[in-house]
Each structure stands twice: as structure tokens, then as C-alpha cells.
Scaffold this active site. Sequence first.
Site, PDB file in Angstrom:
ATOM      1  N   GLU A  84      47.168  55.506  39.011  1.00 26.81           N
ATOM      2  CA  GLU A  84      46.219  55.698  39.895  1.00 26.81           C
ATOM      3  C   GLU A  84      47.085  56.691  41.114  1.00 26.81           C
ATOM      4  OE1 GLU A  84      43.664  52.785  40.966  1.00 26.81           O
ATOM      5  OE2 GLU A  84      42.992  53.621  42.891  1.00 26.81           O
ATOM      6  N   GLU A 137      47.212  60.269  39.633  1.00 30.01           N
ATOM      7  CA  GLU A 137      46.044  60.808  39.894  1.00 30.01           C
ATOM      8  C   GLU A 137      45.915  61.213  41.058  1.00 30.01           C
ATOM      9  OE1 GLU A 137      42.872  58.213  38.756  1.00 30.01           O
ATOM     10  OE2 GLU A 137      41.291  59.778  39.024  1.00 30.01           O
ATOM     11  N   CYS A 190      39.363  49.459  40.790  1.00 29.23           N
ATOM     12  CA  CYS A 190      39.556  48.099  40.391  1.00 29.23           C
ATOM     13  C   CYS A 190      38.698  47.125  40.357  1.00 29.23           C
ATOM     14  CB  CYS A 190      41.208  47.600  40.579  1.00 29.23           C
ATOM     15  SG  CYS A 190      41.723  48.392  42.015  1.00 29.23           S
ATOM     16  N   SER A 238      38.495  56.780  41.135  1.00 31.88           N
ATOM     17  CA  SER A 238      39.448  57.003  40.203  1.00 31.88           C
ATOM     18  C   SER A 238      38.959  56.765  38.783  1.00 31.88           C
ATOM     19  CB  SER A 238      40.600  55.995  40.753  1.00 31.88           C
ATOM     20  OG  SER A 238      41.664  55.937  39.647  1.00 31.88           O
ATOM     21  N   LYS A 242      33.888  40.324  37.030  1.00 36.33           N
ATOM     22  CA  LYS A 242      34.885  40.719  35.749  1.00 36.33           C
ATOM     23  C   LYS A 242      34.462  40.012  34.495  1.00 36.33           C
ATOM     24  CE  LYS A 242      38.418  42.769  38.069  1.00 36.33           C
ATOM     25  NZ  LYS A 242      38.785  43.900  37.770  1.00 36.33           N
ATOM     26  N   GLU A 294      32.403  43.011  33.785  1.00 30.81           N
ATOM     27  CA  GLU A 294      33.433  44.090  33.496  1.00 30.81           C
ATOM     28  C   GLU A 294      33.841  44.254  32.067  1.00 30.81           C
ATOM     29  OE1 GLU A 294      36.924  46.399  35.827  1.00 30.81           O
ATOM     30  OE2 GLU A 294      37.463  44.661  35.152  1.00 30.81           O
ATOM     31  N   GLU A 353      32.010  50.337  26.885  1.00 27.17           N
ATOM     32  CA  GLU A 353      33.228  51.343  26.667  1.00 27.17           C
ATOM     33  C   GLU A 353      34.666  50.670  26.820  1.00 27.17           C
ATOM     34  OE1 GLU A 353      31.118  51.094  29.136  1.00 27.17           O
ATOM     35  OE2 GLU A 353      32.000  51.294  31.238  1.00 27.17           O
ATOM     36  N   CYS A 412      40.079  39.984  46.720  1.00 29.27           N
ATOM     37  CA  CYS A 412      39.896  39.262  45.498  1.00 29.27           C
ATOM     38  C   CYS A 412      40.064  37.659  45.885  1.00 29.27           C
ATOM     39  CB  CYS A 412      40.669  39.596  44.433  1.00 29.27           C
ATOM     40  SG  CYS A 412      40.144  41.279  43.786  1.00 29.27           S
TER      41      CYS A 412
HETATM   42  S1  SF4 Z   1      36.920  39.282  43.131  1.00 32.17           S
HETATM   43 FE1  SF4 Z   1      35.460  40.424  44.345  1.00 32.17          FE
HETATM   44  S2  SF4 Z   1      36.617  42.080  45.296  1.00 32.17           S
HETATM   45 FE2  SF4 Z   1      37.965  41.035  43.531  1.00 32.17          FE
HETATM   46  S3  SF4 Z   1      37.430  42.445  41.696  1.00 32.17           S
HETATM   47 FE3  SF4 Z   1      35.739  40.942  41.826  1.00 32.17          FE
HETATM   48  S4  SF4 Z   1      34.053  41.516  42.831  1.00 32.17           S
HETATM   49 FE4  SF4 Z   1      35.878  42.864  43.381  1.00 32.17          FE
END
Ligand code: SF4
Lengths: 571, 151
Positions: free
Chosen positions: A278, A281, A298, A318, A357, A360, A365, A503
Site C-alpha cells: 500500500e 502504491e 483493509c 487502494s 471478515k 470478506e 474473487e 478493529c
Molecule cells: S472490525 Fe470493524 S473496523 Fe475492523 S475490519 Fe471489521 S468492520 Fe472494519
Amino acid sequence: MVNIRINNTDLTVKEGTTILDAAKANNINIPTLCYYPDLDIKSDCRVCSVEIVGEKGLVTACSQPVWEGMEVKTNSPRVLNARKTLTELLLANHDDTCTACERNMNCELQTLANTLGIDENRFENVLEEEPLDSHNDAITRNANRCIKCGRCVDVCKNVQGLNILETMNRSHEMKVTPAYGKYLSDEECTFCGQCSSVCPVAAITERDNTDEVWRVLDDDRKHVIVQVAPAVRVSLGEELGSEPGSIVTEKMVAALKQLGFDGVFDTDFTADLTIIEEGYELIERIKEGGTLPMMTSCCPGWISFIEQRYPELIDNLSTCKSPQQMFGALAKSYYAKTENIDPENLHVVSIMPCTAKKYEAAREEMSVDGEHQDVDTVLTTRELGKMIRQMGIDFNELENTPFDNPFGITTGAAAIFGATGGVMEAALRTVSEVLNEEPLEKLDFEDVRGMEGIKEAELELAGNKVKVAVAHTLSNARQLAEKVKGGEKDYAFIEVMTCPGGCIGGGGQPYNTTDAKREERIRATYQVDTGMEYRKSHENPYIKRLYEEYLEEPLGEKSHKLLHTHYFSRN
Amino acid sequence: MLEDLLEKYPQQEDQLIEILLDYQSQKQHRYISEEEIARIAAHLGVSESKVYSVVTFYTFFSTEPRGQHIIQVCKDVPCYINGERTMRSVLEKLLGIRVGETTRDKRFTLEQTSCLGHCDGAPAMRIDDKTFTNLDENKIKAIISEYRGAK
Ligand code: SF4
Ligand code: SF4
Ligand code: SF4
Ligand code: FES
């Protein structure tokens, strides 16, 4: 100051204090349900009812300010009776199969019923059962457990500015749902899970994936490895009963080994890698006139937010994958190759402070071979706590154990990813050394630290003055997004984290997270940073080696294939 | 039609109820559809859930198509005690629909509402803007056939 009396104790408290706060400060416990520190006072559950001597009706302690000479009874028979009736009514419209519930022994309604000594319910259960919303990978909503306290509505509306959950209908038909009772996946929900972390009962929870992990751990053909996010080491202790802000990195590694993982690795390693990619970048965008400001990528909650509501800003993001996904991609390519493991039998688990997450990892992809997901299963801090309890591990007695290599040596720059401003600070440590071609005098970028909603800093990079900004929560992020959309050119780099505090305050962190606890976890995070041998990502010797042996160079061909991604408009 | 109406209102959250009232009163079958809720939400910069929440909170809004006449029976305590259930079942039988439904000919919609402010004349119901009190089976029959007779 005002003089009051609560249950025969004379107290002097600040004017404007509520009865609840006055009592709490003096160790008198008044039960609450809809009240939550840091959120609006809703005063709709009435569980905190108390009696004021000389007044006719009961008042709600969470909302009632004290007055001079007020005399309060928090436990008179009248009060107890009212609380009991209210609680019994809540239970009568609730799926009260406590032993078959995720929140058993960790539920505010159950605790309330227990402290009130409810051993039978005078009211018949009238719950009309509704189907679960388990239509996404991150969050499950079970309306049959909802007690309509409104905390999730408040968080989604006021903290995230999204207002996906709302109260619908009125009186006994009242419900808390998205419009038309739709699934969260049909709404522009970011799966941040903040609603789940404030819910007092099991009405909104992460999707539980612990069974799946137990299964693969028990399967001899599987090589199961795990990565742990930066924010988990400063919150897992709390989940298991220690003080907020306890740092338990090496006990956590020991626990994961006891659970049976074949390799216990650190997401901090790929956080360092993120900073290199990053950082380069950003340098490239500045030098070659690419889209600025560049925005961090992220946080999957933030990515969803941009894809859903600001697709015109996709080019500002990014292209770097998140540390979780960089780890997964390296595991399924580099690691599988060097360790000679068939990707079919390699199972990658991550422990995250985050519910988004899970979403995600399941994005189509996020698969380097197009066949297997790079990260197979994501567990929250809470789920790891559950597994440690299930295993019967005496956590505090575990021997300190370091992470395994090759993804175990990390830096302080990676450790601070978990706190709002951390990614920015880590990037600045690297970018300024590379661009200014001289070692930094001061590593700490104080301006971007702390709980303020939007932070800014100015610094000199290669002779140019550059402005950066950091936001946490989507309400604050929206303000920056609006500015950028409006053509604001001042900033070079923007960091956004969806969760309050970053987080460390994520939607998968221990229940009952408050700002005070967030501050403790942030303090612990910077303590981890200062205790590290290396504090800049580009000094990590294993990262250097990874580039020499495998990746070749930042932003190179291999990096592009493994470590970068693209986004889609979902507007 | 919705677009023209939205033009007249500032894009502020506090205009929501005004817009809903204005729009529903002009719309055939007096209801607000899912697409319209989404459109109003986008116009005001609030979420669909927010608009839906307001629409479902007030009984005079509807998300389902309604009939030419809207019959609302009071369900609050005084009416309940004074025969709300009989009133409701007489109406249900007479119209051949349940509460929340609309007759096939789209003439009548039967709904429940909270207090109409006529507790002294309980049980009470409202048809469109008119309130009827002290109801019994015969009275209800007469009222409905009068409405049926008029166009
Ligand atoms: S805990 Fe909250 S701030 Fe951290 S990656 Fe997950 S959604 Fe984003
Ligand atoms: S997960 Fe986040 S965005 Fe989705 S409903 Fe909950 S608080 Fe709102
Ligand atoms: S889902 Fe949980 S937080 Fe939301 S209203 Fe229901 S009980 Fe309260
Ligand atoms: S906690 Fe005070 S009314 Fe709910």
C-alpha cells in the site's frame, strides 16, 4: 452539587446526574436493559424503574435526573414487583429455551430474570415464531429472541448512519427489523456487526462457524492453520474474564496449539506486507498522478459502504487486499508450495475481531486458484473464546508460546493496525522513510491516534506538504466520502475503519464493549508496539526475505496476482 | 405523480410525514408501495427502513392497496370491553374479509386502529373520515348497506 438519599444512604452528586449514574457511582446496582453506555437514552424497557418517596408513579432511573432532597428506593416491594412483571412479560414473548441458546450464561435478560428471582412465569408464552435470517455469511438475526430494546437501531442509525434496523409497527405488534422484514443481505448492510455487539440477548449474533473448525481439526487428512488479527490479542483476555486491555498474545498462541492447529501464524505479518504494497502504491500514485486521495482497503465494512453508496469513489480505494486476505492468498500459494501440501487439504482459519471478515473471506474473487477460498473459515474473538471454554483450557495457566514461522515475525507497525489511525501511522512510518530517504526522527504520529471521530495530520514527504485524514465509524467516514466526492483535493491518503475505535472495537469483540474499554484496548495496542524489536514494516526481515525468495518486488507481477484485488459497484 | 409531489418539498427528514400524507391522499387505493417508499427515502436521504417504520407506526398509512372505503374498528380497551369482538366479527361476516384485507370489488378495507377518541360511545368505528359510535349488529348492517347503496 445535589444532596440525595438512595436506600438510606446519603449521597452528594453532581447536578444533572441520572439516578442510575448516581447509584452506580456508589455501588448500588439498578438493573437495565435498553440502556447502554455511549448510546442514546431510550427509556423504553422500564426495567430500571425505581420509587421516589412522595411521588405517585415509578420513574426510570436511566433517564431521571436527580433533584435536591430526592429520596430514592431502588428495591422496595413495589419496585421489585414492577420489574418482575415487566421481565415476565418480556419472557412471555421470547424464545426462552435458554440452554439451547448462544448467549446462555452471557445474556442480560437471563441475568435479569435470575437476579429478580423469577422461577416461574405467571404469563403464558405467546411468541409467534418467525424464521431466522441466516442468509448471509456474517450475521444471523433471530427475531424470536428480540426484546425490542432498540440498542441495535441506535447503533446502526447513529453510529454507522445507516439505519437499516428500525422499529416497525407499534404497541404489542412492534418489531425491530429492516424494512418489510427483509434479509440483511437484501439491504445495504455492511455486516459490521455493531448491532450484534450491543444486543443484550441472542437476537443478533455472528454466524457461528465453530462446529466447522472442530470438524476440520479432527480430520487427519487436513492441514489446518490459523492466523490471528492484531486486535484479538488485546481483547481475548477480556473475553475470558481478565481486565479490559490485557495483552495475551503468547497465551493465545498456546491455546490455539492446544486446540490442535498445525500452524499458528500472525496476521500482523501480512499487515506488514500490506504496508509495503500500500505504501508503494501511494508513492506511485503521488509520483505518477494516480487517483488521490488514496483510501485504505483493509476494512470490509468500509469496502461494502463504498461499493453500495459511493461507487464513484472505487478508484480511490487502494487495490491492496486486506491483511486477512493477503495471508490467505500466500497460504494457498507460497505456503502450500514450500510445505508441499495439496491445497485441497489445506484449511485456513482466521480469528478476527470482526463479523464482516466472514463476508470478506466468502467474496468470490478471494480465491487464488479459482477453486478454493483463500480463507476457509473466519471466527470472531467471541467464537475463539467459546472454543477455548469448550476445550476446558485453563487459559491463565498456559505457557507463553511464540507464533510459528514463516509468518510469525512482525513489527510494531503491524500491531497498531487494530486501533483507529494505526494503518495510517504504520504507512507513514514506511512511506516517509522511503520518500525522504532518511530515518524518521520520531516514530509516533500522535495526531492520528485516539477516539476523536475524524483526525487530520500534515507532514512533509519528499519536499511536499501532504495532508492525511483518519475516520472511524461510517457516520464519520461518510463526511470524508462526501468531501472527496465534492472534489476535495487536499488529502493524499485517508484511513477508514467501520467500527468505533477501529478493529479493537469490532463487531466480533467481547459483548458489552464500551468506549472506556476501547480506550483500554487502544492503550494496550500501543504498548505492544513499543515493546517490539522492529517498529517499521519495511524493517521486518521475513518480509524482506519473502520478496527476495518469492514476490520479487512490491507491486510486481506476483504481488498483483496474489495481493491486489478489484471492487464492484453494488449501488 | 410522486416525482412532482417530491419537487414541492425540501429534502429534509422532517418533511417525511407531510409527504406521506399528501401522497397517500392523492393515490388510488390509498397506499404507499415498496418502490415509492424507496423513492421517498432516496429523496430525503434517509433509509428505506426509516420510512417503512413511520408508515407502519401510524394506522392511517398503508403499505397494501386499500378499498374505496376504509373501515377502522377501534381495538383499545373501552371498545374491547364493550363488544369490539362482536363488532369485528359482524363486519368480517358482512364483508367476507378478515381484518387487514380488502373486498374483491375493492369497495371496502377492514382495519384495526388504536383509540378513536370516542370511548364514551364504545364500541366505535370509523369509515373514511366519519365516526360511528354505540354500535350493535343492526346498526352496522344499516351503515354498510348505506355505503353499498351509494355508488
Ligand atoms: S472490525 Fe470493524 S473496523 Fe475492523 S475490519 Fe471489521 S468492520 Fe472494519
Ligand atoms: S451489521 Fe452494521 S450495518 Fe448491518 S444492520 Fe448491523 S449495525 Fe447496521
Ligand atoms: S435485536 Fe437485540 S439489540 Fe436489537 S432490539 Fe432486539 S434485543 Fe434489542
Ligand atoms: S434501562 Fe431504563 S428504561 Fe430501559
